[in-house]
Design a protein around this motif. Sequence first.
Motif, PDB file in Angstrom:
ATOM      1  N   PRO A  42     -68.009  25.760 -67.556  1.00 31.86           N
ATOM      2  CA  PRO A  42     -68.745  26.904 -67.007  1.00 31.86           C
ATOM      3  C   PRO A  42     -68.141  27.503 -65.742  1.00 31.86           C
ATOM      4  O   PRO A  42     -68.554  28.583 -65.328  1.00 31.86           O
ATOM      5  CB  PRO A  42     -70.119  26.307 -66.710  1.00 31.86           C
ATOM      6  N   PHE A  43     -67.155  26.831 -65.144  1.00 31.25           N
ATOM      7  CA  PHE A  43     -66.654  27.284 -63.847  1.00 31.25           C
ATOM      8  C   PHE A  43     -65.218  27.799 -63.851  1.00 31.25           C
ATOM      9  O   PHE A  43     -64.869  28.651 -63.047  1.00 31.25           O
ATOM     10  CB  PHE A  43     -66.758  26.165 -62.811  1.00 31.25           C
ATOM     11  N   PHE A  44     -64.366  27.275 -64.716  1.00 31.73           N
ATOM     12  CA  PHE A  44     -62.939  27.561 -64.598  1.00 31.73           C
ATOM     13  C   PHE A  44     -62.341  28.267 -65.815  1.00 31.73           C
ATOM     14  O   PHE A  44     -61.127  28.229 -66.018  1.00 31.73           O
ATOM     15  CB  PHE A  44     -62.177  26.264 -64.313  1.00 31.73           C
ATOM     16  N   GLY A  45     -63.169  28.923 -66.623  1.00 33.10           N
ATOM     17  CA  GLY A  45     -62.660  29.695 -67.763  1.00 33.10           C
ATOM     18  C   GLY A  45     -61.812  28.845 -68.691  1.00 33.10           C
ATOM     19  O   GLY A  45     -62.274  27.858 -69.239  1.00 33.10           O
ATOM     20  N   ASP A  46     -60.529  29.241 -68.828  1.00 34.81           N
ATOM     21  CA  ASP A  46     -59.639  28.464 -69.699  1.00 34.81           C
ATOM     22  C   ASP A  46     -58.962  27.322 -68.946  1.00 34.81           C
ATOM     23  O   ASP A  46     -58.004  26.735 -69.439  1.00 34.81           O
ATOM     24  CB  ASP A  46     -58.606  29.383 -70.367  1.00 34.81           C
ATOM     25  N   GLY A  47     -59.492  26.982 -67.771  1.00 34.15           N
ATOM     26  CA  GLY A  47     -58.906  25.900 -66.970  1.00 34.15           C
ATOM     27  C   GLY A  47     -58.848  24.582 -67.717  1.00 34.15           C
ATOM     28  O   GLY A  47     -57.848  23.860 -67.649  1.00 34.15           O
ATOM     29  N   SER A  48     -59.911  24.257 -68.428  1.00 32.81           N
ATOM     30  CA  SER A  48     -59.918  22.992 -69.170  1.00 32.81           C
ATOM     31  C   SER A  48     -58.798  22.954 -70.193  1.00 32.81           C
ATOM     32  O   SER A  48     -58.078  21.965 -70.309  1.00 32.81           O
ATOM     33  CB  SER A  48     -61.265  22.774 -69.865  1.00 32.81           C
ATOM     34  N   ARG A  49     -58.650  24.035 -70.936  1.00 30.98           N
ATOM     35  CA  ARG A  49     -57.582  24.090 -71.931  1.00 30.98           C
ATOM     36  C   ARG A  49     -56.225  23.936 -71.266  1.00 30.98           C
ATOM     37  O   ARG A  49     -55.376  23.172 -71.727  1.00 30.98           O
ATOM     38  CB  ARG A  49     -57.645  25.396 -72.721  1.00 30.98           C
ATOM     39  N   ARG A  50     -56.024  24.637 -70.164  1.00 27.23           N
ATOM     40  CA  ARG A  50     -54.739  24.564 -69.455  1.00 27.23           C
ATOM     41  C   ARG A  50     -54.467  23.162 -68.937  1.00 27.23           C
ATOM     42  O   ARG A  50     -53.344  22.664 -69.038  1.00 27.23           O
ATOM     43  CB  ARG A  50     -54.719  25.586 -68.317  1.00 27.23           C
ATOM     44  N   VAL A  51     -55.494  22.511 -68.395  1.00 27.09           N
ATOM     45  CA  VAL A  51     -55.313  21.154 -67.875  1.00 27.09           C
ATOM     46  C   VAL A  51     -55.056  20.173 -69.012  1.00 27.09           C
ATOM     47  O   VAL A  51     -54.131  19.354 -68.961  1.00 27.09           O
ATOM     48  CB  VAL A  51     -56.547  20.711 -67.049  1.00 27.09           C
ATOM     49  N   LEU A  52     -55.880  20.247 -70.046  1.00 26.64           N
ATOM     50  CA  LEU A  52     -55.829  19.246 -71.119  1.00 26.64           C
ATOM     51  C   LEU A  52     -54.653  19.421 -72.070  1.00 26.64           C
ATOM     52  O   LEU A  52     -54.358  18.512 -72.854  1.00 26.64           O
ATOM     53  CB  LEU A  52     -57.145  19.261 -71.898  1.00 26.64           C
ATOM     54  N   THR A  53     -53.969  20.570 -72.008  1.00 31.82           N
ATOM     55  CA  THR A  53     -52.780  20.765 -72.840  1.00 31.82           C
ATOM     56  C   THR A  53     -51.519  20.872 -71.988  1.00 31.82           C
ATOM     57  O   THR A  53     -50.453  21.193 -72.511  1.00 31.82           O
ATOM     58  CB  THR A  53     -52.923  22.034 -73.710  1.00 31.82           C
ATOM     59  N   SER A  54     -51.635  20.594 -70.693  1.00 29.02           N
ATOM     60  CA  SER A  54     -50.487  20.702 -69.793  1.00 29.02           C
ATOM     61  C   SER A  54     -49.461  19.607 -70.085  1.00 29.02           C
ATOM     62  O   SER A  54     -49.751  18.595 -70.714  1.00 29.02           O
ATOM     63  CB  SER A  54     -50.951  20.586 -68.339  1.00 29.02           C
ATOM     64  N   GLN A 115     -54.046  18.468 -60.940  1.00 24.01           N
ATOM     65  CA  GLN A 115     -54.658  19.722 -61.377  1.00 24.01           C
ATOM     66  C   GLN A 115     -54.396  20.821 -60.349  1.00 24.01           C
ATOM     67  O   GLN A 115     -54.039  21.945 -60.706  1.00 24.01           O
ATOM     68  CB  GLN A 115     -56.170  19.559 -61.576  1.00 24.01           C
ATOM     69  N   ALA A 116     -54.571  20.473 -59.090  1.00 26.34           N
ATOM     70  CA  ALA A 116     -54.425  21.472 -58.033  1.00 26.34           C
ATOM     71  C   ALA A 116     -52.962  21.857 -57.789  1.00 26.34           C
ATOM     72  O   ALA A 116     -52.651  23.044 -57.650  1.00 26.34           O
ATOM     73  CB  ALA A 116     -55.040  20.946 -56.736  1.00 26.34           C
ATOM     74  N   LEU A 117     -52.085  20.868 -57.742  1.00 26.12           N
ATOM     75  CA  LEU A 117     -50.719  21.124 -57.300  1.00 26.12           C
ATOM     76  C   LEU A 117     -49.730  21.454 -58.410  1.00 26.12           C
ATOM     77  O   LEU A 117     -48.830  22.271 -58.206  1.00 26.12           O
ATOM     78  CB  LEU A 117     -50.208  19.913 -56.513  1.00 26.12           C
ATOM     79  N   LEU A 118     -49.862  20.839 -59.558  1.00 26.04           N
ATOM     80  CA  LEU A 118     -48.897  21.076 -60.630  1.00 26.04           C
ATOM     81  C   LEU A 118     -49.416  22.019 -61.708  1.00 26.04           C
ATOM     82  O   LEU A 118     -48.731  22.966 -62.088  1.00 26.04           O
ATOM     83  CB  LEU A 118     -48.478  19.747 -61.272  1.00 26.04           C
ATOM     84  N   VAL A 119     -50.605  21.760 -62.208  1.00 29.10           N
ATOM     85  CA  VAL A 119     -51.146  22.579 -63.285  1.00 29.10           C
ATOM     86  C   VAL A 119     -51.704  23.885 -62.725  1.00 29.10           C
ATOM     87  O   VAL A 119     -51.681  24.919 -63.384  1.00 29.10           O
ATOM     88  CB  VAL A 119     -52.226  21.803 -64.074  1.00 29.10           C
ATOM     89  N   ARG A 120     -52.197  23.840 -61.511  1.00 29.88           N
ATOM     90  CA  ARG A 120     -52.799  25.006 -60.840  1.00 29.88           C
ATOM     91  C   ARG A 120     -53.974  25.576 -61.633  1.00 29.88           C
ATOM     92  O   ARG A 120     -54.141  26.788 -61.768  1.00 29.88           O
ATOM     93  CB  ARG A 120     -51.766  26.070 -60.528  1.00 29.88           C
ATOM     94  N   ALA A 121     -54.744  24.625 -62.175  1.00 30.61           N
ATOM     95  CA  ALA A 121     -55.965  24.962 -62.908  1.00 30.61           C
ATOM     96  C   ALA A 121     -56.885  23.761 -62.809  1.00 30.61           C
ATOM     97  O   ALA A 121     -56.435  22.648 -62.544  1.00 30.61           O
ATOM     98  CB  ALA A 121     -55.645  25.266 -64.376  1.00 30.61           C
ATOM     99  N   PHE A 122     -58.170  24.020 -63.006  1.00 30.62           N
ATOM    100  CA  PHE A 122     -59.143  22.934 -62.933  1.00 30.62           C
ATOM    101  C   PHE A 122     -59.956  22.866 -64.210  1.00 30.62           C
ATOM    102  O   PHE A 122     -60.078  23.848 -64.938  1.00 30.62           O
ATOM    103  CB  PHE A 122     -60.068  23.108 -61.730  1.00 30.62           C
ATOM    104  N   CYS A 123     -60.515  21.700 -64.438  1.00 32.48           N
ATOM    105  CA  CYS A 123     -61.299  21.394 -65.632  1.00 32.48           C
ATOM    106  C   CYS A 123     -62.613  20.788 -65.156  1.00 32.48           C
ATOM    107  O   CYS A 123     -62.608  19.761 -64.474  1.00 32.48           O
ATOM    108  CB  CYS A 123     -60.483  20.408 -66.473  1.00 32.48           C
ATOM    109  N   THR A 124     -63.729  21.439 -65.487  1.00 33.47           N
ATOM    110  CA  THR A 124     -65.031  20.980 -65.012  1.00 33.47           C
ATOM    111  C   THR A 124     -65.323  19.536 -65.413  1.00 33.47           C
ATOM    112  O   THR A 124     -65.692  18.710 -64.573  1.00 33.47           O
ATOM    113  CB  THR A 124     -66.155  21.902 -65.527  1.00 33.47           C
ATOM    114  N   LEU A 125     -65.150  19.211 -66.693  1.00 37.81           N
ATOM    115  CA  LEU A 125     -65.445  17.842 -67.128  1.00 37.81           C
ATOM    116  C   LEU A 125     -64.479  16.837 -66.510  1.00 37.81           C
ATOM    117  O   LEU A 125     -64.860  15.705 -66.217  1.00 37.81           O
ATOM    118  CB  LEU A 125     -65.436  17.744 -68.656  1.00 37.81           C
ATOM    119  N   CYS A 126     -63.236  17.255 -66.298  1.00 37.22           N
ATOM    120  CA  CYS A 126     -62.265  16.360 -65.638  1.00 37.22           C
ATOM    121  C   CYS A 126     -62.714  16.067 -64.210  1.00 37.22           C
ATOM    122  O   CYS A 126     -62.616  14.921 -63.746  1.00 37.22           O
ATOM    123  CB  CYS A 126     -60.882  16.994 -65.621  1.00 37.22           C
ATOM    124  N   LEU A 127     -63.191  17.088 -63.518  1.00 38.29           N
ATOM    125  CA  LEU A 127     -63.670  16.887 -62.149  1.00 38.29           C
ATOM    126  C   LEU A 127     -64.941  16.037 -62.127  1.00 38.29           C
ATOM    127  O   LEU A 127     -65.124  15.218 -61.220  1.00 38.29           O
ATOM    128  CB  LEU A 127     -63.896  18.234 -61.457  1.00 38.29           C
TER     129      LEU A 127
END
Length: 159
Positions: A42-54, A115-127
């Motif tokens: 609900p917070f980071f749009g496609d962030g979860s996808r970007r993190v989980l497929t990085s 997530q912050a430094l390399l992927v530059r995206a966040f994942c709500t469930l990961c957090l």
Amino acid sequence: MTSGPSSWRRRIPVIVLSLVGLGIATTLTLFQVGVLNSVWDPFFGDGSRRVLTSSVSQALPLPDASLGAAAYLLEAILESIGNVDRWQTRPWIVAAAGVVAAGLGIAALGLVALQALLVRAFCTLCLCSAAISLLVAVLVVPEVLAALGTIRRRRRDRP
């Protein structure tokens, strides 16, 4: 229920948090292996996808979330073993639970940093999983310290 370091009042929250973490990590694993098409974020749009497929999350030969799921399950099992005096009767079980909790906490810090430094995206469930890991690590400290004291005393008192 007593209020000692191994009381159920202290251990049940760790067990519940570990099982919630297991549920989250299992959901993330199911996305990583293609069983789920998306992950709620609900917070980071496609962030979860970007993190989980990085490339970071794919650096291991198995989904990284599956390691979290295994660690959460192991923590819940270790926390369930023994009575309220287990810090004295089974200090090595408590120490093992402490090692797992410390690993979860260290991994949480590392994954948030990645997530912050390399992927530059966040994942709500990961957090959420990271927050659970850190909370579990903090909650087990009193019992682990008591168990380590028991281990030290036994070594010192050996003939």
